[in-house]
Design a protein around this motif. Structure first.
Motif, mmCIF file in Angstrom:
data_model
loop_
_atom_site.group_PDB
_atom_site.id
_atom_site.type_symbol
_atom_site.label_atom_id
_atom_site.label_comp_id
_atom_site.label_asym_id
_atom_site.label_seq_id
_atom_site.Cartn_x
_atom_site.Cartn_y
_atom_site.Cartn_z
ATOM 1 N N SER A 22 -31.094 7.269 -12.781
ATOM 2 C CA SER A 22 -31.714 8.705 -12.763
ATOM 3 C C SER A 22 -31.238 9.656 -11.847
ATOM 4 O O SER A 22 -30.989 10.661 -12.031
ATOM 5 C CB SER A 22 -33.213 8.481 -12.430
ATOM 6 O OG SER A 22 -33.833 7.704 -13.636
ATOM 7 N N SER A 80 -27.880 10.530 -13.069
ATOM 8 C CA SER A 80 -27.910 11.494 -13.965
ATOM 9 C C SER A 80 -28.704 12.987 -13.694
ATOM 10 O O SER A 80 -28.019 13.900 -14.060
ATOM 11 C CB SER A 80 -28.838 10.896 -15.218
ATOM 12 O OG SER A 80 -28.346 10.027 -15.660
ATOM 13 N N GLY A 81 -29.365 12.863 -12.560
ATOM 14 C CA GLY A 81 -29.715 14.041 -12.100
ATOM 15 C C GLY A 81 -28.428 14.922 -11.296
ATOM 16 O O GLY A 81 -28.708 16.105 -11.754
ATOM 17 N N ILE A 131 -26.951 16.760 -14.078
ATOM 18 C CA ILE A 131 -27.460 18.108 -14.600
ATOM 19 C C ILE A 131 -27.386 19.393 -13.347
ATOM 20 O O ILE A 131 -27.113 20.207 -13.693
ATOM 21 C CB ILE A 131 -29.077 17.809 -14.906
ATOM 22 C CG1 ILE A 131 -29.440 16.711 -15.815
ATOM 23 C CG2 ILE A 131 -29.892 18.854 -15.190
ATOM 24 C CD1 ILE A 131 -28.825 17.276 -16.878
ATOM 25 N N LEU A 169 -29.839 15.731 -21.047
ATOM 26 C CA LEU A 169 -31.358 15.400 -20.801
ATOM 27 C C LEU A 169 -31.799 14.418 -21.726
ATOM 28 O O LEU A 169 -32.093 13.387 -21.600
ATOM 29 C CB LEU A 169 -32.345 16.523 -20.929
ATOM 30 C CG LEU A 169 -32.360 17.430 -19.661
ATOM 31 C CD1 LEU A 169 -33.199 18.357 -19.971
ATOM 32 C CD2 LEU A 169 -32.824 16.664 -18.418
ATOM 33 N N ARG A 171 -37.908 12.591 -14.741
ATOM 34 C CA ARG A 171 -37.387 11.975 -13.418
ATOM 35 C C ARG A 171 -35.995 12.622 -13.125
ATOM 36 O O ARG A 171 -35.747 13.183 -11.824
ATOM 37 C CB ARG A 171 -37.302 10.335 -13.423
ATOM 38 C CG ARG A 171 -38.601 9.683 -13.583
ATOM 39 C CD ARG A 171 -38.262 8.270 -14.050
ATOM 40 N NE ARG A 171 -39.397 7.269 -13.994
ATOM 41 C CZ ARG A 171 -39.810 6.711 -13.084
ATOM 42 N NH1 ARG A 171 -39.416 6.664 -11.873
ATOM 43 N NH2 ARG A 171 -40.957 6.043 -13.380
ATOM 44 N N ILE A 172 -35.033 12.703 -14.047
ATOM 45 C CA ILE A 172 -33.990 13.343 -13.862
ATOM 46 C C ILE A 172 -33.866 14.682 -13.435
ATOM 47 O O ILE A 172 -33.222 15.317 -12.922
ATOM 48 C CB ILE A 172 -33.237 13.041 -15.111
ATOM 49 C CG1 ILE A 172 -32.609 11.481 -15.549
ATOM 50 C CG2 ILE A 172 -31.869 14.018 -15.179
ATOM 51 C CD1 ILE A 172 -32.116 11.514 -16.627
ATOM 52 N N ALA A 173 -34.889 15.404 -14.267
ATOM 53 C CA ALA A 173 -35.193 17.056 -13.891
ATOM 54 C C ALA A 173 -35.737 17.167 -12.430
ATOM 55 O O ALA A 173 -35.410 17.960 -11.980
ATOM 56 C CB ALA A 173 -36.007 17.782 -14.915
ATOM 57 N N VAL A 216 -35.035 15.184 -9.940
ATOM 58 C CA VAL A 216 -33.959 14.962 -9.184
ATOM 59 C C VAL A 216 -32.988 16.252 -9.173
ATOM 60 O O VAL A 216 -32.646 16.583 -7.701
ATOM 61 C CB VAL A 216 -33.170 13.736 -9.682
ATOM 62 C CG1 VAL A 216 -31.754 13.837 -8.882
ATOM 63 C CG2 VAL A 216 -33.603 12.638 -9.627
ATOM 64 N N TYR A 217 -33.010 16.865 -10.209
ATOM 65 C CA TYR A 217 -32.117 18.216 -10.310
ATOM 66 C C TYR A 217 -32.814 19.219 -9.312
ATOM 67 O O TYR A 217 -32.276 19.828 -8.512
ATOM 68 C CB TYR A 217 -32.028 18.655 -11.387
ATOM 69 C CG TYR A 217 -32.051 20.156 -11.778
ATOM 70 C CD1 TYR A 217 -30.907 20.995 -11.213
ATOM 71 C CD2 TYR A 217 -33.068 21.011 -12.296
ATOM 72 C CE1 TYR A 217 -31.037 22.357 -11.731
ATOM 73 C CE2 TYR A 217 -33.240 22.178 -12.358
ATOM 74 C CZ TYR A 217 -32.177 22.929 -12.046
ATOM 75 O OH TYR A 217 -32.057 24.349 -12.215
ATOM 76 N N PHE A 260 -38.482 20.594 -15.048
ATOM 77 C CA PHE A 260 -39.318 19.322 -15.353
ATOM 78 C C PHE A 260 -40.076 19.584 -16.465
ATOM 79 O O PHE A 260 -40.735 18.458 -16.956
ATOM 80 C CB PHE A 260 -39.920 19.099 -13.973
ATOM 81 C CG PHE A 260 -41.005 19.982 -13.455
ATOM 82 C CD1 PHE A 260 -42.408 19.849 -13.601
ATOM 83 C CD2 PHE A 260 -40.637 21.263 -12.755
ATOM 84 C CE1 PHE A 260 -43.381 20.488 -13.185
ATOM 85 C CE2 PHE A 260 -41.800 22.186 -12.275
ATOM 86 C CZ PHE A 260 -43.020 21.722 -12.568
#
Length: 405
Positions: A186, A189-190, A193, A227, A242-244, A246-247, A287
């Motif tokens: 995650s 991946s973030g 992004i 995403l 979760r990834i969003a 982190v971004y 998010f």
């Protein structure tokens, strides 16, 4: 009285079942952590580099952001190079089974090869970029051949780190290992992004763009594919959200830290007398649409991808519009001109004027008036683009979920 002697284990590993296996797993994972840290340093260096150009100008190749980016590339390359050599010449059969052959001899995980390629691209771009600026001037264009070579290398390392974490997550045999590696996936991946949104800076980052269909077309093209793909490949709950997050966290921390650093322009012409580093715009509230994508993907499952892609595309654009239309009004208001939101921060080359608080790239008719009809047509196009992007993401994510090497 009888006395019994109990043999003392030669090591604590023999006394605690599974300890050796956990230690072996941790030692095998260190290249993943090294590459993810290098990936984070590249993102930080790139954000810092953009701020450096917006605040100071390009003064030398050996500026701190450039050094950080190149050191991060070297760390990623050396870590993956060591992994390839150790797997090829000293790896056990299990390690070889988790690797991909290159030139029919060298063996390493797929993500490691992608990182090595990215390192070569980044290091190659350094002298090329220096020569380009010496030949054609300082900051002639952001889009230039050496910058494209550098960008391809950065993206290669970001994707390589993500693939290494993904493969380890998919191979994990215990729930705790899957969760730990899923979190690393995650984070990686973030960071991807973050890189994607940096690529969108000119079209979809400033609040001034958020009342035009161009903003929604750009985000529809670039964001759903990543995403959706990462969410489908993840083993965690609420993966896209979760990834969003982190971004957003990476972007916000960078904004807050950069504003604390004193700096002044060193390259004429100077139209805006900045005194501290100029940060990137406040991140999109990604998010919220990401959470909607998670809900829809969980509801539809894996069987109706074409229908799901259409629903995801419409939902993504609809939620982005509902959130950012009003968010733009706030970001252009005096309430956002503070340390937290960092609104109204402009380059030293920008002449201050009313354009700072106006909307750009509006959908206008022949008389140059704002046209709601043209906006609606543009949003329909954006929804179709998002659906196509999501469909590719679903296909890509399904393939990623099967990666073992």
């Amino acid at each position: 009285m009888a006395t019994s002697l109990t043999a003392v284990p030669e090591s604590s590993e023999a006394a605690i079942p599974g300890l050796r296996a956990r230690d072996d797993a941790t030692s095998a994972e260190w290249p993943i952590y090294a590459v993810v840290v290098a990936s984070a340093c590249i993102v930080v260096g790139l954000i810092w580099d953009i701020s450096w150009h917006r605040t100071i100008g390009r003064d030398t190749f050996w500026s701190p952001p450039h050094v950080l980016e190149q050191l991060a590339a070297i760390i990623a390359g050396l870590s993956c190079g060591y992994l390839a050599l150790s797997t090829t010449f000293a790896g056990e059969s299990d390690a070889r089974d988790k690797s991909v052959r290159f030139w029919r001899f060298f063996q390493a995980p797929l993500g490691a090869w992608v990182c090595i390629w990215g390192t070569i691209m980044m290091i190659t771009s350094a002298p090329f970029d220096n020569w380009w600026h010496n030949a054609y001037g300082l900051d002639v264009k952001i889009i230039s051949p050496p910058h494209m070579v550098l960008a391809s290398g950065m993206i290669g390392i970001e994707l390589g780190a993500m693939l290494m974490a993904l493969g380890a997550q998919n191979r994990a045999r215990t729930e705790s290992a899957r969760r730990r590696l899923g979190i690393i996936f995650s984070v990686a991946s973030g960071l991807v992004i973050v890189m994607v949104t940096i690529m969108l800076t000119e079209d979809a980052s400033f609040a001034n763009d958020m009342h035009g269909s161009r903003f929604y077309k750009a985000t529809a093209l670039m964001l759903p594919v990543f995403l959706v793909a990462f969410a489908r490949a993840s083993r965690l709950s609420w993966p896209a959200t979760r990834i969003a997050v982190v971004y957003m966290l990476v972007s916000m921390v960078a904004i807050w830290v950069l504003q604390l650093v004193p700096a002044r322009p060193m390259l004429a012409p100077i139209y805006n007398a900045v005194t501290h580093m100029v940060p990137m715009p406040f991140p999109m509230l990604l998010f919220i649409p990401a959470a909607v994508l998670d809900v829809l993907m969980r509801r539809f499952g894996d069987e109706r991808d074409w229908t799901l892609a259409l629903v995801l595309g419409v939902a993504f654009v609809g939620v982005m519009l509902a959130v950012h239309w009003f968010w733009a009004d706030f970001m252009l208001s005096p309430s956002a001109r503070n340390f937290f939101f960092a609104a109204d921060k402009w380059d030293y080359t920008n002449r201050p004027g009313p354009w700072q608080y106006q909307y750009w790239n509006l959908d206008r008719d022949a008389a140059r008036n704002f046209s709601p009809l043209l906006l609606a047509q543009g949003l329909v196009v954006a929804a179709l683009i998002a659906a196509a992007s999501a469909r590719f993401g679903l296909w890509w994510g399904k393939g990623m979920s099967r990666i073992q090497r």
